[in-house]
Design a protein around this motif. Structure first.
Motif, PDB file in Angstrom:
ATOM      1  N   LEU A   1       0.828  -1.204   0.000  1.00 46.12           N
ATOM      2  CA  LEU A   1       0.000   0.000   0.000  1.00 46.12           C
ATOM      3  C   LEU A   1       0.862   1.255   0.000  1.00 46.12           C
ATOM      4  N   PRO A   2       0.543   2.223  -0.841  1.00 45.80           N
ATOM      5  CA  PRO A   2       1.321   3.460  -0.874  1.00 45.80           C
ATOM      6  C   PRO A   2       1.066   4.325   0.354  1.00 45.80           C
ATOM      7  N   ASP A   3       2.088   5.052   0.779  1.00 48.76           N
ATOM      8  CA  ASP A   3       1.991   5.974   1.906  1.00 48.76           C
ATOM      9  C   ASP A   3       1.180   7.191   1.468  1.00 48.76           C
ATOM     10  N   PRO A   4       0.044   7.490   2.155  1.00 51.31           N
ATOM     11  CA  PRO A   4      -0.791   8.633   1.738  1.00 51.31           C
ATOM     12  C   PRO A   4      -0.042   9.964   1.723  1.00 51.31           C
ATOM     13  N   SER A   5       1.021  10.081   2.553  1.00 55.81           N
ATOM     14  CA  SER A   5       1.771  11.340   2.569  1.00 55.81           C
ATOM     15  C   SER A   5       2.638  11.488   1.325  1.00 55.81           C
TER      16      SER A   5
ATOM     17  N   GLY B   1      -6.487   4.262   0.962  1.00 50.97           N
ATOM     18  CA  GLY B   1      -6.376   2.850   1.313  1.00 50.97           C
ATOM     19  C   GLY B   1      -7.234   2.004   0.381  1.00 50.97           C
ATOM     20  N   SER B   2      -7.707   0.884   0.877  1.00 46.23           N
ATOM     21  CA  SER B   2      -8.550   0.004   0.062  1.00 46.23           C
ATOM     22  C   SER B   2      -9.812   0.766  -0.341  1.00 46.23           C
ATOM     23  N   PHE B   3     -10.033   0.902  -1.641  1.00 43.32           N
ATOM     24  CA  PHE B   3     -11.135   1.748  -2.092  1.00 43.32           C
ATOM     25  C   PHE B   3     -12.449   0.979  -2.200  1.00 43.32           C
TER      26      PHE B   3
ATOM     27  N   LEU C   1      -7.096   3.094  -4.832  1.00 40.70           N
ATOM     28  CA  LEU C   1      -7.220   4.175  -5.799  1.00 40.70           C
ATOM     29  C   LEU C   1      -6.272   5.300  -5.381  1.00 40.70           C
ATOM     30  N   THR C   2      -5.422   5.741  -6.313  1.00 42.99           N
ATOM     31  CA  THR C   2      -4.465   6.804  -6.016  1.00 42.99           C
ATOM     32  C   THR C   2      -4.652   7.963  -6.993  1.00 42.99           C
TER      33      THR C   2
END
Length: 341
Positions: free
Chosen positions: A230-234, A240-242, A304-305
């Motif tokens: 999982l990518p770091d939101p910062s 997270g999991s969409f 989702l990013t």
């Protein structure tokens, strides 16, 4: 009795307070550091005829537009030992506490939350969608949830049974949706460390460790697994999991397995079968694929990013495209986890 009113900021930018970094402003915004401050803010909202919304860590919301009314955020972060018996301790944790910090600190008191490390968000948000990961749900350790019901202005404490926890679900998404401000959660933690190693990669890791598993090592391993997937939101805006992992009948799962033998399936206690949404999305061709400024992540198709410059309409377009593709190919309806704010 007059309570102190915290500073209320007008036209407040919320883009840094949601992990998808969607552009939106709140008509009014304030943080409260006590129950009395919360009551003062609710009185102020009533005077201005403002609707009241609560924002936690912003990791499970979609800011669709500017928010009319007063947006509140808890700045209460205390942890209190309420009681203990031979096997368990009960801890009252304020809603404003960062979730990961609480998981790390919880091992001083007891065990049960280790598998939920590094989930973004706040303690107050954890019961709302019954966060879960790697074989554990937060409902497994919740004794009660306390807060104030907006419509009645009554303080309420709901037992775990009254919260009606289910997979990514609770009463706070139904009868009490938008009508309840969580102010604290009481957790029941086991004194003896009994790790849940039902998740495959954790089981493999534990076997390699032998008898050397301790709570901190498990937390570190959970963090390593999450960081690898999982990518770091910062670093990369995401929530997270969409999508939720869909639940289907045994019959539908069997039909799909005949056509797609590699489809991961997980038997549930209620007899239904849980499917892996990420696998379905990847098979439908969306893993790593951009649609404008948004995409499903190239490491984990469930996430989702954005490129940091997306609006709600961009999220909506990709969400609908993924839902339609999976439905067309598999006859399975995906349901998003993050909710419009």
């Amino acid at each position: 009795m007059n309570h102190p009113v915290p500073e209320v900021q007008q036209n407040y930018d919320l883009s840094a307070l949601n992990t998808l970094r969607l552009p939106a402003k709140a008509e009014a915004f304030a943080r409260f550091s006590s129950a009395s401050e919360l009551l003062s803010l609710l009185t102020l909202a009533q005077r201005h005829n403002w609707p009241v919304r609560v924002l936690g860590g912003g990791s499970n919301v979609l800011l669709a537009a500017d928010v009319h009314g007063l947006v509140l955020q808890s700045a209460m972060t205390s942890v209190r030992l309420l009681r203990e018996d031979v096997t368990h301790r009960w801890l009252a944790v304020d809603a404003g506490m960062n979730w990961h910090q609480w998981v790390q600190g919880s091992t001083e008191f007891g065990h049960g939350l280790e598998n939920l490390a590094l989930i973004p968000g706040s303690v107050g948000a954890s019961p709302i969608q019954n966060i879960g990961a790697y074989g554990v749900e937060v409902a497994d350790c919740i004794d009660s949830v306390s807060g104030i019901q907006l419509s009645s202005r009554q303080w309420r404490t709901l037992s775990a049974a009254e919260c009606r926890f289910a997979y990514r679900d609770s009463i706070f998404k139904h009868e009490l949706a938008g009508d309840f401000i969580v102010t604290r959660v009481v957790f029941r933690l086991g004194k003896i460390f009994q790790p849940d190693l039902s998740y495959g990669p954790l089981a493999s890791w534990a076997t390699a460790q032998g008898d050397a598993i301790c709570p901190q090592a498990l937390i570190e391993q959970v963090c390593a697994i999450r960081k690898s997937k999982l990518p770091d939101p910062s670093q990369i805006p995401n929530a997270g999991s969409f999508f939720k992992n869909p639940l289907v009948s045994v019959y539908q799962a069997q039909q799909l397995r005949e056509q797609y033998p590699a489809l991961p399936v997980y038997q549930q206690a209620d007899g239904r079968i849980k499917l892996a949404a990420g696998w379905l999305i990847e098979q439908a061709g969306w893993k790593g694929r951009w649609l404008g400024p948004v995409r499903m992540h190239d490491q984990q198709a469930l996430v989702l990013t954005t490129n940091g410059a997306a609006a709600y309409a961009d999220i909506e377009q990709l969400r609908n495209a993924v839902v339609d593709s999976v439905n067309e190919q598999f006859g399975v309806q995906l349901e998003p986890e993050p909710q419009p704010f």
